[in-house]
Scaffold this motif. Structure first.
Motif, mmCIF file in Angstrom:
data_model
loop_
_atom_site.group_PDB
_atom_site.id
_atom_site.type_symbol
_atom_site.label_atom_id
_atom_site.label_comp_id
_atom_site.label_asym_id
_atom_site.label_seq_id
_atom_site.Cartn_x
_atom_site.Cartn_y
_atom_site.Cartn_z
ATOM 1 N N LEU A 222 68.420 72.488 30.584
ATOM 2 C CA LEU A 222 68.281 71.035 30.513
ATOM 3 C C LEU A 222 66.816 70.645 30.509
ATOM 4 C CD1 LEU A 222 71.042 69.961 33.041
ATOM 5 C CD2 LEU A 222 71.046 69.586 30.600
ATOM 6 N N ALA B 272 65.392 71.617 27.107
ATOM 7 C CA ALA B 272 65.789 70.664 26.073
ATOM 8 C C ALA B 272 64.849 69.462 26.087
ATOM 9 C CB ALA B 272 67.234 70.224 26.288
ATOM 10 N N ALA B 273 64.415 69.057 27.266
ATOM 11 C CA ALA B 273 63.505 67.919 27.366
ATOM 12 C C ALA B 273 62.112 68.290 26.862
ATOM 13 C CB ALA B 273 63.438 67.426 28.803
ATOM 14 N N ALA C 119 58.641 66.205 25.760
ATOM 15 C CA ALA C 119 58.224 65.723 27.073
ATOM 16 C C ALA C 119 57.249 66.707 27.722
ATOM 17 C CB ALA C 119 59.442 65.525 27.962
ATOM 18 N N ARG D 286 56.691 64.907 32.973
ATOM 19 C CA ARG D 286 57.739 63.968 32.579
ATOM 20 C C ARG D 286 59.127 64.606 32.697
ATOM 21 N NH1 ARG D 286 57.788 59.100 29.845
ATOM 22 N NH2 ARG D 286 55.591 59.150 29.347
ATOM 23 N N GLN E 83 61.714 62.692 34.886
ATOM 24 C CA GLN E 83 62.810 61.986 34.221
ATOM 25 C C GLN E 83 64.092 62.796 34.044
ATOM 26 O OE1 GLN E 83 60.072 59.871 31.157
ATOM 27 N NE2 GLN E 83 62.001 58.733 31.196
ATOM 28 N N ILE E 84 63.972 64.106 34.166
ATOM 29 C CA ILE E 84 65.175 64.922 34.003
ATOM 30 C C ILE E 84 65.578 65.571 35.331
ATOM 31 C CG2 ILE E 84 66.200 66.869 32.763
ATOM 32 C CD1 ILE E 84 65.487 64.463 30.967
ATOM 33 N N PRO F 235 65.919 62.923 38.687
ATOM 34 C CA PRO F 235 67.147 62.098 38.737
ATOM 35 C C PRO F 235 68.409 62.921 38.989
ATOM 36 C CG PRO F 235 65.816 61.513 36.837
ATOM 37 C CD PRO F 235 65.182 62.717 37.432
ATOM 38 N N MET F 236 68.396 64.161 38.484
ATOM 39 C CA MET F 236 69.602 64.963 38.658
ATOM 40 C C MET F 236 69.780 65.460 40.082
ATOM 41 S SD MET F 236 69.898 67.018 35.136
ATOM 42 C CE MET F 236 71.311 67.876 35.767
#
Lengths: 357, 291
Positions: free
Chosen positions: B185, B188-189, B194, B198, B202-203, B206-207
């Protein structure tokens, strides 16, 4: 639209060489498949193109410019992963828009692009769903949209459909091919599924143990596999050990025509099942074999034939042909390839014997 | 369509049936009911008495409830200089300790989750050490060191000793949470452009937010209630609410002070429980996790 050049790519993990001297070029708009068994280094190769792994040596160029030193977030590539990698805390639209927002595009443009890319993967109206509310196939389509919306120079796909069921896999494969043709985007698709590679690719690179065994169009790879590994890996193939002595090629106790100029020694003969024809009467040049097993595969049947002093052979039988288990068939190889010492094979094509049906 | 019948007020044998089913329930769930009653007595009993004491003006022995209710003692409690000082101090102290702990532990736990290094497992287990042995012994040996460093009776000293307590929670919970985020994940960002920072903001963050907020809340509440370390290192100059409560309970003849202070001390954990429930239930943190 872009070309990709790989020159002298090596990748070493500790003492293991994962990728060994890979060199090839992917043409603008070409769909290239990298095909190989698990652990052959195909994913590592793709991850090096994406920038997730650094090659130990070698150069990666996109449109003739080296990207080897660039980190993943600066490369003009976009990847669709094997696992589901949609960010679970973001809606579908946010997932697709993420990369666009990083490029500071105006909001209206982003909205428009998200819409178009969802339409491209036939998921219009799914903007506000969360990934957990989508099926596996839908998630991979969104992942494809997320990659395509950035208009990458090279689209990378790492076995994107391998976790989907067979029917869906075929459908998405066709859809992917359609989209790729429409956008004319340069794509590299990694898979261990030969059917996937054969149907999708303009060219296939067959990988084994870190190096490329053969790089050619699907039809060529099927018709003349350049090595025994490729011969065995692609499609059904009968591999039979034989010996050449005095210009005669013996398979067990049976002589067959030898290619010209073959010196004495062991060889391996490869015969595709469809290159074995059934004759209606015994012939000197045909083998009379016992039918061990018949599997009905719908529009044709697959049989396994046996014979003393010879290994069993796979053969395809037309529906019309009468055959039953324990019966005898006279088979004749009209085309085969002779391999020796890892060299390119020599092909033998023979006409049918005169009295053949 | 069937029309709804108004419920008849008198159903023959209604109560008889109820009594029978009640007896059946007792037979089936007798042990469970007994356990429930014991639990109510053991847990709610003391709470009930504390609440009553907090609002009692006068409560003398044989009576089950106070003779007089009122807020006199509330006024008197908050008029006390030591309480007026200790309450805001305790809240600020807990916030500071939680924040410091997050600053120290979160990068560490990310490293524990994402990097492979020698002694990783051992280091992770070492944070259990503070919880594996009686804590007071640990505090005393720390106090000896702090004494030499002139940290006894200072705010810095109390912050340090309370930080020790937060390590386990603030490392273990986030480490597990970071490990739960699939590396793909993050890749992928990165892939869509990114930067590392970041991707984290942002990934990844938050998770892990639900787990992280749980760790932060627990740390805050634990620190707010921590008394042993604060008592040993902070006294005489630094007094937190729980430390003050010790002295109120032990040395005051007026029970109400203790009762009111305990009610006040419950407040943060009640509030945080509500917040935690909101965080976990409200869609925005857990959305997409299929919860």
């Amino acid at each position: 639209m872009a070309t990709l050049d790989l020159t002298g790519i090596y990748k070493q993990f500790g003492s293991v060489t994962a990728v060994h001297d890979v060199n090839f070029q992917v043409q603008d708009g070409e769909f290239m498949c990298i095909l190989g068994p698990s652990g052959c280094g195909k994913s590592t190769l793709l991850r090096m193109v994406a920038g997730f792994e650094m090659p130990t040596s070698g150069d990666i160029r996109i449109d003739s410019e080296s990207v080897t030193a660039l980190s993943a977030n600066r490369r003009p590539t976009a990847m669709v992963f094997q696992k589901y990698t949609l960010w679970p805390h973001m809606k579908v639209s946010e997932n697709i828009a993420f990369g666009l927002q990083l490029r500071r595009l105006p909001r209206a443009v982003i909205e428009q692009k998200v819409k178009e890319s969802l339409a491209l993967v036939s998921l219009s109206g799914y903007e506000d769903r969360y990934p957990a509310q989508l099926s596996g196939g839908q998630q991979q389509r969104v992942a494809l949209a997320r990659a395509l919306v950035l208009e990458p120079k090279i689209l990378l796909l790492d076995e994107p459909f391998s976790s989907l069921d067979a029917i869906l896999r075929v459908r998405l494969r066709e859809e992917l091919r359609r989209i790729q043709r429409r956008l004319k985007i340069t794509a590299i698709f990694v898979t261990h599924d030969q059917e996937e590679a054969l149907t999708l690719a303009d060219r296939i690179a067959v990988m084994n143990a870190g190096h490329i065994e053969q790089l050619a169009a699907p039809s060529e790879i099927y018709a003349s596999p350049s090595s025994l590994f490729v011969a065995d890996f692609i499609g059904a193939m009968n591999l039979i050990p034989g010996t050449v002595s005095g210009g005669r090629l013996m398979l067990g106790a049976l002589p067959v025509d030898a290619p010209a100029g073959l010196s004495d020694g062991p060889v391996t003969v490869a015969i595709r099942p469809e290159d074995l024809v059934v004759l209606d009467a015994p012939q000197a040049s045909a083998w009379s074999m016992t039918v061990e097993q018949i599997s009905d595969l719908g529009y044709y049947r697959r049989a396994i034939l046996e014979m003393p002093g010879m290994q069993s052979l796979k053969i395809f039988l037309p529906k019309a042909l009468e055959a039953q288990e324990r019966g005898t068939l006279h088979v004749y190889a009209r085309r085969y390839l002779v391999y020796r010492d890892g060299n390119a094979p020599q092909e033998v094509v023979r006409g049918l014997p005169v009295s053949a049906a | 369509m069937t029309t709804l019948q108004p419920a008849s007020p008198v159903v023959p044998g209604f109560w008889a049936g109820t009594a029978a089913s009640f007896r059946a329930m007792i037979r089936r769930n007798g042990f469970g009911l007994l356990a429930l009653i014991v639990l109510i007595l053991v847990i709610l009993g003391p709470l009930y008495s504390v609440v009553l004491w907090a609002f009692a003006e006068r409560w003398q022995y044989p009576s089950l409830i106070p003779q007089e209710f009122g807020f006199t003692f509330w006024e008197r409690t908050f008029a006390r200089a030591d309480i007026a000082e200790a309450l805001p101090f305790s809240i600020i102290l807990s916030l500071v300790v939680t924040l410091l702990s997050a600053v120290i532990c979160l990068p560490a736990s990310y490293a524990f989750a994402r990097m492979k290094f020698r002694g990783r497992q051992l280091l992770l287990l070492s944070f259990l050490a503070t919880n594996a042995f009686p804590r007071f012994g640990l505090y005393i040996s720390i106090a000896v060191i702090f004494f030499r460093l002139n940290l006894i009776g200072t705010v810095q000293g109390v912050i340090l000793i309370q930080l020790v307590n937060t390590l386990l929670l603030m490392i273990w919970i986030p480490t597990a949470a970071f490990q739960g985020v699939d590396k793909a994940l993050e890749e992928a960002a990165l892939d869509v452009g990114a930067s590392r920072l970041r991707v984290f903001m942002q990934i990844t963050l938050p998770m892990v937010m639900p787990a992280l907020s749980a760790a932060l809340l627990l740390t805050f509440v634990n620190t707010f209630y921590e008394a042993q370390g604060a008592l040993l290192i902070g006294l005489p100059r630094v007094v937190t609410m729980p430390v003050l409560m010790y002295s109120l309970i032990n040395s005051q003849l007026i029970v109400q002070y203790g009762a009111i202070v305990s009610l006040v001390l419950w407040l943060p954990s009640l509030l945080l429980l509500i917040v935690a429930q909101r965080l976990l239930r409200g869609g925005y943190l857990t959305a997409g996790f299929g919860v």
